[in-house]
Enzyme design. Sequence first.
Site, PDB file in Angstrom:
ATOM      1  N   HIS A   8      45.460  35.800  53.039  1.00 20.84           N
ATOM      2  CA  HIS A   8      45.383  37.259  53.046  1.00 20.84           C
ATOM      3  C   HIS A   8      43.940  37.706  52.873  1.00 20.84           C
ATOM      4  CE1 HIS A   8      49.726  37.646  52.804  1.00 20.84           C
ATOM      5  NE2 HIS A   8      49.772  36.953  51.680  1.00 20.84           N
ATOM      6  N   ALA A  71      48.731  41.357  50.973  1.00 25.92           N
ATOM      7  CA  ALA A  71      50.164  41.675  50.876  1.00 25.92           C
ATOM      8  C   ALA A  71      50.446  42.720  49.815  1.00 25.92           C
ATOM      9  CB  ALA A  71      50.958  40.406  50.594  1.00 25.92           C
ATOM     10  N   SER A  72      49.832  42.600  48.653  1.00 31.48           N
ATOM     11  CA  SER A  72      50.126  43.526  47.563  1.00 31.48           C
ATOM     12  C   SER A  72      49.647  44.935  47.847  1.00 31.48           C
ATOM     13  CB  SER A  72      49.500  43.023  46.259  1.00 31.48           C
ATOM     14  OG  SER A  72      48.095  42.945  46.368  1.00 31.48           O
ATOM     15  N   HIS A 176      57.561  38.575  53.369  1.00 28.75           N
ATOM     16  CA  HIS A 176      56.553  38.834  52.329  1.00 28.75           C
ATOM     17  C   HIS A 176      56.657  40.271  51.845  1.00 28.75           C
ATOM     18  CE1 HIS A 176      53.164  38.067  49.849  1.00 28.75           C
ATOM     19  NE2 HIS A 176      52.794  36.972  50.512  1.00 28.75           N
ATOM     20  N   TYR A 192      57.812  38.675  44.194  1.00 24.83           N
ATOM     21  CA  TYR A 192      57.607  37.837  45.370  1.00 24.83           C
ATOM     22  C   TYR A 192      58.652  36.729  45.449  1.00 24.83           C
ATOM     23  CZ  TYR A 192      52.944  39.747  46.471  1.00 24.83           C
ATOM     24  OH  TYR A 192      51.894  40.546  46.837  1.00 24.83           O
ATOM     25  N   GLU A 281      47.575  30.369  50.261  1.00 23.32           N
ATOM     26  CA  GLU A 281      47.432  31.756  49.798  1.00 23.32           C
ATOM     27  C   GLU A 281      46.237  31.858  48.834  1.00 23.32           C
ATOM     28  OE1 GLU A 281      50.398  35.496  48.775  1.00 23.32           O
ATOM     29  OE2 GLU A 281      50.841  33.560  47.880  1.00 23.32           O
ATOM     30  N   ARG A 287      44.543  32.514  40.455  1.00 16.14           N
ATOM     31  CA  ARG A 287      43.153  32.110  40.657  1.00 16.14           C
ATOM     32  C   ARG A 287      42.677  31.281  39.478  1.00 16.14           C
ATOM     33  NH1 ARG A 287      40.249  37.230  43.746  1.00 16.14           N
ATOM     34  NH2 ARG A 287      42.110  37.942  44.865  1.00 16.14           N
TER      35      ARG A 287
END
Length: 338
Positions: A8, A71-72, A176, A192, A281, A287
């Site tokens: 993304h 996506a978010s 998604h 998700y 992703e 992270r």
Amino acid sequence: MIIDCHGHYTTVPGAQQEFRDAQLAALADPALPAPSPATISDDAIRESVEGNQLRILRERGGDLMLFSPRASSMGHHVTDPATARAWAETSNDLVARVVGLFPQHFAAVCQLPQIPGGALDDAVAELRRCVDAGFVGCNLNPDPSGGFWTSPPLTDPYWYPLYEAMVELDVPAMVHVSGSCNPSFHALGAHYLNADTSAFMQFVEGELFTRFPALRVVIPHGGGAVPYHWGRYRGLAIRMGRPDPGTLLSNVFFDTCVYHQPGIDLLARVVPAENILFASEMLGAVRGADPETGVAWDDTKAYVDRLELTAEQRQKIFEGNARRVYPRLDAQLRAAGR
């Protein structure tokens, strides 16, 4: 070749978020003027990608990433159709510019302008526009309401116009969702994975792939709870008089966005190699690095490398399956001699 099927644009230049903020402000106060899309230079796009996704992709040994808008931030819960169209178009156009600047390393997947309960005409039109521009797939949100699940299941005729276009264009969808508007469901840790799991159960219950035998769907994040509870789905299918879930594997695929070794090990034991697409992703939900191993959570190649696979299985997971599930990607790669 190593193809990451799930990336993304999480590092999009700040001007794009300013445009989104202005969109939402204009919805809240109709006296405000409609905002114009952000002006973003090629240099700003290069800077946003070169030190982030592109750097990490290279460091980890990847070759190409399927790249889509963040996506978010899709924000499908915002109910204004014109706002949804403009946001999807500008977001997709930025992804297309990334691909244009780095064609060796990125291929485009589009966001659709969905809204809760809205007709899918705009989504179909944007899919066609993007495929004409070289996009190879789309992201499909089964819950545009953002955690309240007001839409019908993915097997309902409501979705058929989009599926008909996908089959005609020969592009798959990755299931998604976007952000969660329901405080009961943390977006990244619950919403998700709820969507991934719910989509698979809907496929178990329905007749979607009987009607659309050429339709292909990728369920991300390792399929949510699906591999861990495969026995439950088999038992429920038998109880409901439905076919074994294994029959779905001609149409349903799973990615490797699972962020620890035992999870990847389980995925590979339960799901055939033919149905697993490598993905990370990266710079997404999780992270940093695992303090116990020092391995970055989203360095999924490190986990897949440790699987006991044949050379043929490894090639399928890292490359072959992505080219088969995304035939427009395969055609682009072949045209480039890859």
